[in-house]
Design an enzyme around this catalytic site. Structure first.
Site, mmCIF file in Angstrom:
data_model
loop_
_atom_site.group_PDB
_atom_site.id
_atom_site.type_symbol
_atom_site.label_atom_id
_atom_site.label_comp_id
_atom_site.label_asym_id
_atom_site.label_seq_id
_atom_site.Cartn_x
_atom_site.Cartn_y
_atom_site.Cartn_z
ATOM 1 N N SER A 157 0.858 -1.422 -0.020
ATOM 2 C CA SER A 157 -0.323 -0.180 0.547
ATOM 3 C C SER A 157 0.953 0.941 0.043
ATOM 4 O O SER A 157 1.748 1.048 0.233
ATOM 5 C CB SER A 157 -0.312 0.050 1.387
ATOM 6 O OG SER A 157 -0.868 1.395 1.568
ATOM 7 N N TYR A 170 -2.766 -1.400 10.280
ATOM 8 C CA TYR A 170 -2.696 -0.907 9.118
ATOM 9 C C TYR A 170 -1.363 -0.761 8.499
ATOM 10 O O TYR A 170 -0.457 -1.271 7.340
ATOM 11 C CB TYR A 170 -3.780 -0.825 8.269
ATOM 12 C CG TYR A 170 -3.156 -0.482 6.747
ATOM 13 C CD1 TYR A 170 -4.576 -1.618 6.345
ATOM 14 C CD2 TYR A 170 -3.189 0.750 5.896
ATOM 15 C CE1 TYR A 170 -4.569 -2.217 4.656
ATOM 16 C CE2 TYR A 170 -3.241 0.094 4.401
ATOM 17 C CZ TYR A 170 -4.061 -1.318 4.366
ATOM 18 O OH TYR A 170 -4.206 -1.283 2.586
HETATM 19 P P1 NAD Z 1 -11.348 -6.523 -0.421
HETATM 20 O O1 NAD Z 1 -11.276 -6.115 1.486
HETATM 21 O O2 NAD Z 1 -12.235 -6.594 -1.343
HETATM 22 O O3 NAD Z 1 -10.237 -7.445 -0.870
HETATM 23 C C1 NAD Z 1 -9.223 -8.197 0.360
HETATM 24 C C2 NAD Z 1 -10.248 -9.990 0.385
HETATM 25 O O4 NAD Z 1 -8.794 -9.870 1.591
HETATM 26 C C3 NAD Z 1 -11.258 -9.721 0.458
HETATM 27 O O5 NAD Z 1 -11.312 -10.400 -0.440
HETATM 28 C C4 NAD Z 1 -11.508 -10.967 2.291
HETATM 29 O O6 NAD Z 1 -12.272 -11.904 1.646
HETATM 30 C C5 NAD Z 1 -10.238 -11.490 1.658
HETATM 31 N N1 NAD Z 1 -9.638 -11.880 3.258
HETATM 32 C C6 NAD Z 1 -9.903 -11.200 3.888
HETATM 33 N N2 NAD Z 1 -9.446 -12.024 5.282
HETATM 34 C C7 NAD Z 1 -8.782 -12.741 5.033
HETATM 35 C C8 NAD Z 1 -7.986 -13.866 5.198
HETATM 36 N N3 NAD Z 1 -7.528 -13.722 6.328
HETATM 37 N N4 NAD Z 1 -7.689 -15.396 4.202
HETATM 38 C C9 NAD Z 1 -8.022 -15.118 2.991
HETATM 39 N N5 NAD Z 1 -8.657 -13.800 2.666
HETATM 40 C C10 NAD Z 1 -8.511 -12.876 3.184
HETATM 41 O O7 NAD Z 1 -10.280 -5.256 -0.091
HETATM 42 P P2 NAD Z 1 -9.181 -4.653 -1.500
HETATM 43 O O8 NAD Z 1 -9.004 -3.384 -1.694
HETATM 44 O O9 NAD Z 1 -8.606 -5.419 -3.097
HETATM 45 O O10 NAD Z 1 -7.103 -5.559 -1.179
HETATM 46 C C11 NAD Z 1 -6.943 -5.592 -1.734
HETATM 47 C C12 NAD Z 1 -5.595 -5.748 -0.924
HETATM 48 O O11 NAD Z 1 -5.211 -4.352 -1.410
HETATM 49 C C13 NAD Z 1 -4.959 -5.895 0.868
HETATM 50 O O12 NAD Z 1 -4.310 -6.384 0.703
HETATM 51 C C14 NAD Z 1 -5.033 -3.795 0.415
HETATM 52 O O13 NAD Z 1 -4.146 -3.067 2.021
HETATM 53 C C15 NAD Z 1 -4.704 -3.227 -0.599
HETATM 54 N N6 NAD Z 1 -4.706 -1.797 -0.314
HETATM 55 C C16 NAD Z 1 -6.117 -1.771 -1.114
HETATM 56 C C17 NAD Z 1 -6.430 -0.407 -0.835
HETATM 57 C C18 NAD Z 1 -7.725 0.261 -1.892
HETATM 58 O O14 NAD Z 1 -7.452 1.368 -1.449
HETATM 59 N N7 NAD Z 1 -8.308 -0.436 -2.182
HETATM 60 C C19 NAD Z 1 -5.016 0.744 -1.381
HETATM 61 C C20 NAD Z 1 -4.278 -0.122 -1.230
HETATM 62 C C21 NAD Z 1 -3.750 -1.145 -0.648
#
Ligand code: NAD
Length: 272
Positions: A157, A170
């Site tokens: 991130s 986080y």
């Molecule tokens: P999201 O909530 O759609 O996806 C997260 C996924 O992780 C979900 O499918 C959830 O079921 C899964 N998950 C949660 N706990 C779990 C576990 N214990 N075992 C297996 N799967 C698990 O959100 P996203 O935005 O798609 O996030 C995906 C990644 O991207 C994360 O690591 C997040 O930190 C990172 N990220 C997202 C953003 C953003 O703006 N959306 C920005 C920076 C980083």
């Protein structure tokens, strides 16, 4: 639909947390490149099966299965790799994407909220990377599919760099991922293993829905993005494909920021 170059044909990729958001887009993009896909889910079985069905039926490229696994459980992660290897023969690419947020001001943060975020976002990525490394080393080079022995991509991130008040668990998990990723590169690059991170900025997914559905909050968020648009999961999918493919063969031990310029501190654009 435009079918890409099949840069990952005959390679097997695991994407954790790919029943939704960024993981889902990454899994579909890798599938379109011809990869065999493992769509990992924790709670979204139906959604994960839909992603796998899409890859199997619509993409006309890779083949996919959905596997349930809690990435913070050592037993589950080992089981997921075992099932993948028994189904597809090996693992070539591991995208450790699953991540969560549980927000509290630090002085009020319950230990449980700290621990849960570290367990999923950091320990989960360690467990997946460790099993991937074991498999790459066991299997040996497959020159016919890739110049690298294997590829690990951590979903980090912008908060591996930008501190985040109210989200210290986080930010700490993502900051630690930087050292995990670089240490893996340092230790295994000579074996032709590549380990990199993608650091998304603000991408429209469930994790930050409350920000982009609210017009006032969205306006505030856009002030932090020089490119003046919120990212979409496909912005990350295309970078993941490139990082997983031989086109990026010499890229190792680095973080690719995909953030519309967020890490350029736009607040200072008018001299602060
Ligand atoms: P999201 O909530 O759609 O996806 C997260 C996924 O992780 C979900 O499918 C959830 O079921 C899964 N998950 C949660 N706990 C779990 C576990 N214990 N075992 C297996 N799967 C698990 O959100 P996203 O935005 O798609 O996030 C995906 C990644 O991207 C994360 O690591 C997040 O930190 C990172 N990220 C997202 C953003 C953003 O703006 N959306 C920005 C920076 C980083």
């Amino acid at each position: 639909m435009q079918i890409p170059n099949q840069r990952l044909k005959n390679q097997t990729c695991i994407v954790t947390g790919s029943s939704s958001g960024i993981g889902k887009a990454v899994a579909k993009s890798l599938g379109l490149e011809g990869a065999n896909m493992v769509v990992n889910y924790h709670s979204g079985k139906k959604e994960a099966e839909e992603v796998a069905d899409w890859i199997n039926n619509e993409s006309r490229c890779g083949s996919a299965i959905a596997i349930k696994c809690d990435v913070s459980s050592e037993k589950d992660v080992k089981e997921m790799f075992k099932k993948t290897i028994s189904h597809f023969g090996t693992v070539d690419v591991c995208v450790a994407n699953a991540g969560i947020q549980i927000d509290h001001p630090l002085h009020e943060m319950p230990l449980k909220a700290w621990q849960k975020v570290i367990d999923v976002n950091l320990t989960g990525q360690f467990l997946c990377a460790r099993e991937a490394l074991k498999e790459f080393l066991r299997r040996g080079m497959r020159k016919e599919v890739s110049k690298s022995l294997g590829k690990i991509i951590h979903m980090s991130s912008v908060h591996e760099e930008i501190p985040w008040a109210g989200h210290a668990n986080y930010a700490a998990s993502k900051g630690a991922l930087l050292m995990l990723m670089e240490s893996i590169c340092q230790a295994y690059a000579h074996k032709k293993i590549r380990c990199n991170s993608i650091a998304p900025g603000a991408i429209k997914t469930d994790i930050n829905k409350e920000v982009w559905v609210d017009e006032k909050e969205k306006k505030e968020l856009l002030k932090l993005i020089p490119y003046k648009r919120i990212g979409i999961p496909e912005d990350i999918g295309s970078v993941a494909c490139w990082l997983a493919s031989d086109e990026s063969e010499y890229v190792n031990g680095t973080t690719i920021f995909v953030d519309g310029g967020m890490t350029c501190y736009p607040g200072f654009s008018t001299n602060g």
